[in-house]
Design a protein around this motif. Structure first.
Motif, short mmCIF file in Angstrom:
data_model
loop_
_atom_site.label_atom_id
_atom_site.label_comp_id
_atom_site.label_asym_id
_atom_site.label_seq_id
_atom_site.Cartn_x
_atom_site.Cartn_y
_atom_site.Cartn_z
N HIS A 1 -1.40 6.10 22.02
CA HIS A 1 -0.59 6.11 20.80
C HIS A 1 -0.79 7.43 20.06
O HIS A 1 0.18 8.05 19.61
CB HIS A 1 -0.96 4.92 19.91
N ARG B 1 3.88 6.54 25.11
CA ARG B 1 4.21 5.30 24.40
C ARG B 1 4.14 4.10 25.36
O ARG B 1 3.64 3.04 24.99
CB ARG B 1 5.57 5.40 23.74
N GLU C 1 3.74 0.41 23.96
CA GLU C 1 4.80 0.44 22.96
C GLU C 1 6.15 0.57 23.65
O GLU C 1 6.27 1.17 24.70
CB GLU C 1 4.61 1.62 22.00
#
Length: 125
Positions: A4, A65, A70
Motif C-alpha cells: 500500500h 495495489r 486493494e
C-alpha cells in the motif's frame, strides 16, 4: 501495508513527474541547466498524451495495489482522495489528451524561448 505504501509512493512520484513536465520550464528559465532533465520529461509527457499510451507508472501502481489486496482507487486517504483524481480524471477522452499535449508544448516552448533570450542577453553583458 508495505505494498500500500509502495502504491502511494508511485502515485506521489507520478504526480511530481507530471508537475515537473508541466512546470519545469520555469526552472529552465531560472537555471538553464534544468533543461537536461526537463526536456526528456517534457517530451515523454507530450508523447504519452499524443500516443494515448499508458505511462509505465500506472501499471506499477496497480500491481502494488493488487499485491496489497486493494481493488482500484477506492479509499479514504489523502493520496487516494486528492492526488489520484488529478492524475486520472474521470471521463478523460483522447481529444482531451491532445489538448493537454498542445498546452504542454505551447507553454513550455514559450518558457524555453524566454530562457534562451534571457541567457543570450546575460552573455552579452
Amino acid at each position: 501495508m508495505l505494498f500500500h505504501f509502495a502504491a502511494n509512493a508511485v502515485v506521489v512520484f507520478h504526480l511530481g513527474f507530471i508537475l515537473f513536465a508541466i512546470f519545469g520550464g520555469w526552472l529552465v528559465l531560472w537555471r538553464p541547466r534544468w533543461a537536461w532533465l526537463h526536456v526528456p520529461a517534457w517530451a515523454w509527457g507530450v508523447w504519452i498524451e499524443l500516443s494515448h499510451h499508458i505511462c509505465p507508472l500506472t501499471p506499477l501502481e496497480n500491481h502494488f495495489r493488487a499485491m496489497a489486496g486493494e481493488a482500484g482507487y477506492g479509499g479514504s486517504g489523502f493520496i487516494d482522495h486528492y492526488i489520484v483524481p488529478v492524475i486520472y480524471p474521470a471521463g478523460l477522452q483522447p481529444q482531451h489528451q491532445v489538448v493537454m499535449a498542445v498546452v504542454l508544448l505551447s507553454m513550455n516552448a514559450v518558457l524555453y524561448v524566454a530562457a534562451y533570450i534571457r541567457h543570450r542577453s546575460r552573455k552579452w553583458r
